[in-house]
Motif scaffolding. Sequence first.
Motif, PDB file in Angstrom:
ATOM      1  N   UNK A   1       0.823  -1.203   0.000  1.00  0.00           N
ATOM      2  CA  UNK A   1       0.000   0.000   0.000  1.00  0.00           C
ATOM      3  C   UNK A   1       0.859   1.256   0.000  1.00  0.00           C
ATOM      4  N   UNK A   2       1.898   1.270   0.827  1.00  0.00           N
ATOM      5  CA  UNK A   2       2.791   2.429   0.880  1.00  0.00           C
ATOM      6  C   UNK A   2       3.558   2.585  -0.429  1.00  0.00           C
ATOM      7  N   UNK A   3       3.939   1.468  -1.026  1.00  0.00           N
ATOM      8  CA  UNK A   3       4.679   1.506  -2.285  1.00  0.00           C
ATOM      9  C   UNK A   3       3.876   2.188  -3.384  1.00  0.00           C
ATOM     10  N   UNK A   4       2.590   1.970  -3.388  1.00  0.00           N
ATOM     11  CA  UNK A   4       1.755   2.473  -4.471  1.00  0.00           C
ATOM     12  C   UNK A   4       1.480   3.965  -4.373  1.00  0.00           C
ATOM     13  N   UNK A   5       1.880   4.574  -3.266  1.00  0.00           N
ATOM     14  CA  UNK A   5       1.685   6.019  -3.120  1.00  0.00           C
ATOM     15  C   UNK A   5       2.971   6.725  -3.509  1.00  0.00           C
ATOM     16  N   UNK A   6       2.896   7.582  -4.497  1.00  0.00           N
ATOM     17  CA  UNK A   6       4.074   8.326  -4.925  1.00  0.00           C
ATOM     18  C   UNK A   6       4.970   7.496  -5.823  1.00  0.00           C
TER      19      UNK A   6
ATOM     20  N   UNK B   1       4.605 -11.415 -13.942  1.00  0.00           N
ATOM     21  CA  UNK B   1       4.596 -12.579 -13.043  1.00  0.00           C
ATOM     22  C   UNK B   1       5.408 -12.318 -11.786  1.00  0.00           C
ATOM     23  N   UNK B   2       6.581 -11.739 -11.944  1.00  0.00           N
ATOM     24  CA  UNK B   2       7.427 -11.499 -10.773  1.00  0.00           C
ATOM     25  C   UNK B   2       6.816 -10.438  -9.857  1.00  0.00           C
ATOM     26  N   UNK B   3       6.145  -9.453 -10.446  1.00  0.00           N
ATOM     27  CA  UNK B   3       5.459  -8.466  -9.614  1.00  0.00           C
ATOM     28  C   UNK B   3       4.237  -9.069  -8.931  1.00  0.00           C
ATOM     29  N   UNK B   4       3.474  -9.851  -9.679  1.00  0.00           N
ATOM     30  CA  UNK B   4       2.219 -10.381  -9.153  1.00  0.00           C
ATOM     31  C   UNK B   4       2.439 -11.512  -8.161  1.00  0.00           C
ATOM     32  N   UNK B   5       3.233 -12.484  -8.537  1.00  0.00           N
ATOM     33  CA  UNK B   5       3.369 -13.697  -7.739  1.00  0.00           C
ATOM     34  C   UNK B   5       4.437 -13.605  -6.652  1.00  0.00           C
ATOM     35  N   UNK B   6       5.408 -12.730  -6.819  1.00  0.00           N
ATOM     36  CA  UNK B   6       6.503 -12.638  -5.848  1.00  0.00           C
ATOM     37  C   UNK B   6       6.653 -11.245  -5.243  1.00  0.00           C
ATOM     38  N   UNK B   7       5.765 -10.329  -5.611  1.00  0.00           N
ATOM     39  CA  UNK B   7       5.709  -9.009  -4.977  1.00  0.00           C
ATOM     40  C   UNK B   7       7.024  -8.235  -5.087  1.00  0.00           C
ATOM     41  N   UNK B   8       7.852  -8.531  -6.086  1.00  0.00           N
ATOM     42  CA  UNK B   8       9.084  -7.754  -6.223  1.00  0.00           C
ATOM     43  C   UNK B   8       8.728  -6.296  -6.483  1.00  0.00           C
ATOM     44  N   UNK B   9       9.642  -5.424  -6.133  1.00  0.00           N
ATOM     45  CA  UNK B   9       9.390  -3.987  -6.239  1.00  0.00           C
ATOM     46  C   UNK B   9      10.022  -3.373  -7.473  1.00  0.00           C
ATOM     47  N   UNK B  10      10.831  -4.153  -8.171  1.00  0.00           N
ATOM     48  CA  UNK B  10      11.443  -3.622  -9.376  1.00  0.00           C
ATOM     49  C   UNK B  10      12.172  -4.706 -10.137  1.00  0.00           C
TER      50      UNK B  10
ATOM     51  N   UNK C   1       3.961  -0.554 -15.062  1.00  0.00           N
ATOM     52  CA  UNK C   1       3.652   0.628 -14.247  1.00  0.00           C
ATOM     53  C   UNK C   1       2.147   0.830 -14.083  1.00  0.00           C
ATOM     54  N   UNK C   2       1.385   0.453 -15.095  1.00  0.00           N
ATOM     55  CA  UNK C   2      -0.072   0.581 -14.993  1.00  0.00           C
ATOM     56  C   UNK C   2      -0.636  -0.385 -13.958  1.00  0.00           C
ATOM     57  N   UNK C   3      -0.131  -1.601 -13.955  1.00  0.00           N
ATOM     58  CA  UNK C   3      -0.677  -2.619 -13.055  1.00  0.00           C
ATOM     59  C   UNK C   3      -0.134  -2.511 -11.638  1.00  0.00           C
ATOM     60  N   UNK C   4       1.101  -2.032 -11.484  1.00  0.00           N
ATOM     61  CA  UNK C   4       1.747  -2.059 -10.174  1.00  0.00           C
ATOM     62  C   UNK C   4       2.358  -0.691  -9.855  1.00  0.00           C
ATOM     63  N   UNK C   5       1.551   0.256  -9.411  1.00  0.00           N
ATOM     64  CA  UNK C   5       2.069   1.592  -9.106  1.00  0.00           C
ATOM     65  C   UNK C   5       3.173   1.535  -8.051  1.00  0.00           C
ATOM     66  N   UNK C   6       4.181   2.363  -8.248  1.00  0.00           N
ATOM     67  CA  UNK C   6       5.252   2.465  -7.270  1.00  0.00           C
ATOM     68  C   UNK C   6       6.419   1.535  -7.489  1.00  0.00           C
ATOM     69  N   UNK C   7       6.328   0.652  -8.515  1.00  0.00           N
ATOM     70  CA  UNK C   7       7.448  -0.245  -8.780  1.00  0.00           C
ATOM     71  C   UNK C   7       8.515   0.497  -9.593  1.00  0.00           C
ATOM     72  N   UNK C   8       9.608  -0.174  -9.880  1.00  0.00           N
ATOM     73  CA  UNK C   8      10.696   0.432 -10.658  1.00  0.00           C
ATOM     74  C   UNK C   8      11.123  -0.511 -11.764  1.00  0.00           C
ATOM     75  N   UNK C   9      11.126  -0.007 -12.984  1.00  0.00           N
ATOM     76  CA  UNK C   9      11.743  -0.704 -14.109  1.00  0.00           C
ATOM     77  C   UNK C   9      13.051   0.026 -14.407  1.00  0.00           C
ATOM     78  N   UNK C  10      14.154  -0.699 -14.329  1.00  0.00           N
ATOM     79  CA  UNK C  10      15.484  -0.087 -14.353  1.00  0.00           C
ATOM     80  C   UNK C  10      16.274  -0.654 -15.521  1.00  0.00           C
ATOM     81  N   UNK C  11      16.793   0.213 -16.362  1.00  0.00           N
ATOM     82  CA  UNK C  11      17.524  -0.217 -17.555  1.00  0.00           C
ATOM     83  C   UNK C  11      19.019  -0.188 -17.318  1.00  0.00           C
TER      84      UNK C  11
END
Length: 711
Positions: A229-234, A384-393, A439-449
């Motif tokens: 919940x906190x991750x999805x804010x900001x 899958x990694x965001x949904x099933x394992x709750x990774x943040x990025x 980013x649409x499905x999981x607000x607050x995550x990070x995709x890093x190149x």
Amino acid sequence: MTRPDESILDAVGAGAYHAPHDVLGPHRDGDDWVIRARRPFAQTVTAVLSDGTRVELTHVRAGVWEGSADTQPTAYDIVATYEGAPEYRIDDPYRHLPTLGEVDLHLIREGRHEELWNVLGAHVRHYDALSGVSFAVWAPNARAVRVVGDLNGWDGTQHAMRSLGSSGVWELFVPGIGVGSAYKFEILTADGQWIMKADPMARRAEVPPATASVVTESEYTWSDDEWISARSTGSLHDKPMSTYELHLGSWRPGLGYREAADELVAYVGEQGFTHIEFLPLAEHPFGGSWGYQVTGYYAPTSRFGTPDELRYLIDRLHQAGIGVIMDWVPGHFPKDAFALARFDGVPLYEHPDPRRGEHRDWGTYIFDYGRNEVRNFLVANALYWFEEFHVDGLRVDAVASMLYLDYSREEGEWEPNIHGGRENLEAMRFLQEVNATAYKRYPGIAMIAEESTSFPGVTAPTSQGGLGFGFKWNMGWMNDSLVYMGRDPLYRAHHEGELSFSFVYAFSENFVLPISHDEVVHGKGSLFTRMPGDHWQQLANMRAFLAYMWGHPGKQLLFMGQEFGQMSEWSEGRGLDWWMLDQPAHQQLQHFVSALNHTYRAEAPLWSRDSDGEAFSRVWPHSPDSNILGFARRDNDGGTVVVLCNFAGSPRHDVEFAMPEVGTWTEVLNSDAQEFGGSGVGNFGGVMTDAEGTARVALPPLGVLWLRHQG
């Protein structure tokens, strides 16, 4: 009784027919029903209906038996007897409807199935009193596909799958098996060869060097709702982010996912890092690849335990306030015969043109990003990694190799795109899709190149034509700063631009400043051994460099072992040199990194406007000194922190600076403090400017100060 042609019966008997359900199982036959089953070598075969009615079957041909029933047989078992063996009774796999619907198949064809892992692969299914496993695999060029494994003594002829038409998907539900069953797919190629492949969508694999897929079902209950919940804010752009990169197998060897939880939570929390970044944890056959040669994109490596044990580790980190980033490798995959390579006998996941489909330097294949199903496989994998394992990025590996058709190729070894350019347009569209969708499905995550060139718009929004990443590794900063720090302090004055040039482009992208695993392998030594001077000077240089790095615009990443000054080069084959902490000087360096992180997190100007050039300015000494570098950082609430660096080997006293604000400045971090092993030069009462904003500051040797404006 209508009966299939003998050639079809022979193919069914051999487990080589593309539509076994059209022959086996229950079928309407005029006013009656016929039941067929494949039971080679049986003496008798009987279908026992749900009401107890017994339908005796007779052998027809090639191990196929059949018999007539008066009513539609909805549920029944097949009972077979064999000479010298007990009766064998099992629910008939061929009486069941497909477990994929038309919508699923349509989305797969279109490349738009965002939860692909829920329909392909192996899934335990429960139907009232009946349970079993559904298998589904995409193999459009196959003539036939069979499930082989523990369920049939590795004789795939017993479990031929059905083709679901133009989707290229093959499917079979097998009753009576469950979690822990090892399996593969046997595929009959267009040229008549049977090949055996692990499941591309397997969510668990055997422990290497074994290569079978394993049926799994999660029973884990998450306890990180507050974190999510906190991750999805900001956005992380406006939050502190310092990342501890680690290779789980060599951080402390012998720890599995569950055992690592206690130690990682305690250590990373004490050190003050906000995030952990794991080198790839997807299944890979060769440990020496560090996980960058992936064969099981949906399967956490079994080296360290079960998928639910990885969930436990991530959950524990979240409950301790620590984010989790994982390396993700969509740029290439290995040629191991049991995995994705030439999956159904011809190029499928890889591009068929070797000019686009092979990395010669790495001996790997390149995904065919222009094919809907392949793009879907990768996009769904990220989700899958965001949904099933709750990774943040996800840190996306080797992005440059994906973006350029001529990457590591000589003239004539690559084909331009449709516009005559060198950009891989299909890969660009894939990256835009995966970033926008994540980013649409999981607000607050990070995709890093991890992108090592000056490709424009890596972190620009896809709506503006950018690739849509949240962050990009600043490889230019990394290279320049390490070259500078490797110089003897006597000669640094002539190379100040190696540190300050990054300020010119620091706000062109959203950057992460990485000192990663790549900088401490392949003969490069460690970060500590790159520093010049005697032991004390090397430690001082380390502290100064890290304080400059943490003060610089951008987020930070440090590879394990550097926080205490490991002297030897990292190797995945052994653990870190934790024994070095027996030396007080290296304990002090570790203590400094902890203080660095905690102070950084407390000082919002150092992270709240990382991508805003208006929040940054240079701070200049009145008397030019090329060993001195100063800059100011500001937050949105009027706070200012000044970072003053002296990379000379001697202190500088009473240096006059034009400070950005009039008033008192308090020293909140001094890399030369005695508690960190330094010489103790500093400004213990703070510094005061005159009415024009000039302050006199004492700069320690090989030292960095952080000064906060007090008003």
